[in-house]
Design an enzyme around this catalytic site. Structure first.
Site, PDB file in Angstrom:
ATOM      1  N   ASP A  31       1.065  -1.407   0.125  1.00  0.00           N
ATOM      2  CA  ASP A  31      -0.149   0.074  -0.114  1.00  0.00           C
ATOM      3  C   ASP A  31       0.905   1.321   0.008  1.00  0.00           C
ATOM      4  OD1 ASP A  31      -3.298   0.405   1.104  1.00  0.00           O
ATOM      5  OD2 ASP A  31      -1.951   2.232   1.008  1.00  0.00           O
ATOM      6  N   HIS A  97     -10.851  -5.038  -3.598  1.00  0.00           N
ATOM      7  CA  HIS A  97      -8.718  -5.478  -3.277  1.00  0.00           C
ATOM      8  C   HIS A  97      -9.352  -6.028  -1.448  1.00  0.00           C
ATOM      9  CE1 HIS A  97      -9.188  -1.003  -2.492  1.00  0.00           C
ATOM     10  NE2 HIS A  97      -8.975  -1.463  -1.726  1.00  0.00           N
TER      11      HIS A  97
HETATM   12  P1  5GP Z   1      -9.814   1.383   0.293  1.00  0.00           P
HETATM   13  O1  5GP Z   1     -10.072   2.509   1.125  1.00  0.00           O
HETATM   14  O2  5GP Z   1     -10.152   1.649  -1.268  1.00  0.00           O
HETATM   15  O3  5GP Z   1     -10.525   0.192   0.589  1.00  0.00           O
HETATM   16  O4  5GP Z   1      -8.189   1.102   0.291  1.00  0.00           O
HETATM   17  C1  5GP Z   1      -7.585   1.402  -1.164  1.00  0.00           C
HETATM   18  C2  5GP Z   1      -6.408   1.993  -0.862  1.00  0.00           C
HETATM   19  O5  5GP Z   1      -5.360   1.946  -1.974  1.00  0.00           O
HETATM   20  C3  5GP Z   1      -6.082   2.749   0.841  1.00  0.00           C
HETATM   21  O6  5GP Z   1      -4.948   1.682   0.974  1.00  0.00           O
HETATM   22  C4  5GP Z   1      -4.612   3.587  -0.430  1.00  0.00           C
HETATM   23  O7  5GP Z   1      -2.835   4.159   0.034  1.00  0.00           O
HETATM   24  C5  5GP Z   1      -3.959   2.651  -1.477  1.00  0.00           C
HETATM   25  N1  5GP Z   1      -3.184   3.414  -2.903  1.00  0.00           N
HETATM   26  C6  5GP Z   1      -4.458   3.686  -3.137  1.00  0.00           C
HETATM   27  N2  5GP Z   1      -3.778   4.360  -4.298  1.00  0.00           N
HETATM   28  C7  5GP Z   1      -2.664   3.771  -4.558  1.00  0.00           C
HETATM   29  C8  5GP Z   1      -1.361   4.089  -5.008  1.00  0.00           C
HETATM   30  O8  5GP Z   1      -1.753   4.347  -6.635  1.00  0.00           O
HETATM   31  N3  5GP Z   1      -0.605   2.553  -5.079  1.00  0.00           N
HETATM   32  C9  5GP Z   1      -1.279   1.744  -4.355  1.00  0.00           C
HETATM   33  N4  5GP Z   1       0.064   1.449  -3.804  1.00  0.00           N
HETATM   34  N5  5GP Z   1      -1.683   2.241  -3.089  1.00  0.00           N
HETATM   35  C10 5GP Z   1      -2.761   3.188  -3.581  1.00  0.00           C
END
Ligand code: 5GP
Ligand code: ZN
Length: 105
Positions: A31, A97
């Site tokens: 992440d 994810h």
């Molecule tokens: P959600 O809130 O959708 O469950 O989690 C999305 C996650 O993706 C977040 O923890 C955020 O830090 C991560 N994330 C968002 N954009 C990117 C990216 O471009 N690269 C990586 N490695 N992680 C990302």
């Protein structure tokens, strides 16, 4: 692949993201904004918005097996998994994810 999806672009190799695991079904990468000493994301290769749109039992099983494999590879005995489903639950990236969060101890 969905053109405007950040995780589809990562899977496509657009950002040269290092994959901790890549298999037939999924990729695992760190992440970008870790909320634990080890914070990885298990991401299916097909674009599916959220858990609510994922009805493939085989793929769901493969994703969970990939969770275990990634945790082992990262040296985690104990870890949390999290799937945010829907914006009110905090989902920010609408490509399903699984978060893996843990600490190497
Ligand atoms: P959600 O809130 O959708 O469950 O989690 C999305 C996650 O993706 C977040 O923890 C955020 O830090 C991560 N994330 C968002 N954009 C990117 C990216 O471009 N690269 C990586 N490695 N992680 C990302
Ligand atoms: Zn996508």
């Amino acid at each position: 692949m969905k053109e405007d999806c950040i995780f589809c672009k990562i899977i496509n190799g657009d950002f040269n993201t290092e994959f901790i695991i890549e298999n037939e079904h999924a990729v695992v990468f760190n992440d970008i904004n870790p909320k634990a000493p080890v914070h990885m994301l298990v991401v299916p290769k097909i674009h599916v918005e959220s858990l609510n749109e994922l009805d493939d039992k085989n793929l769901l099983g493969e994703l969970m097996m990939t969770v275990k494999e990634a945790a082992k590879k990262a040296g985690l005995n104990s870890y949390k998994t999290l799937i945010n489903t829907g914006k009110d639950a905090g989902q920010e990236v609408f490509h399903m994810h699984i978060h893996i969060m843990g600490d190497k101890k």
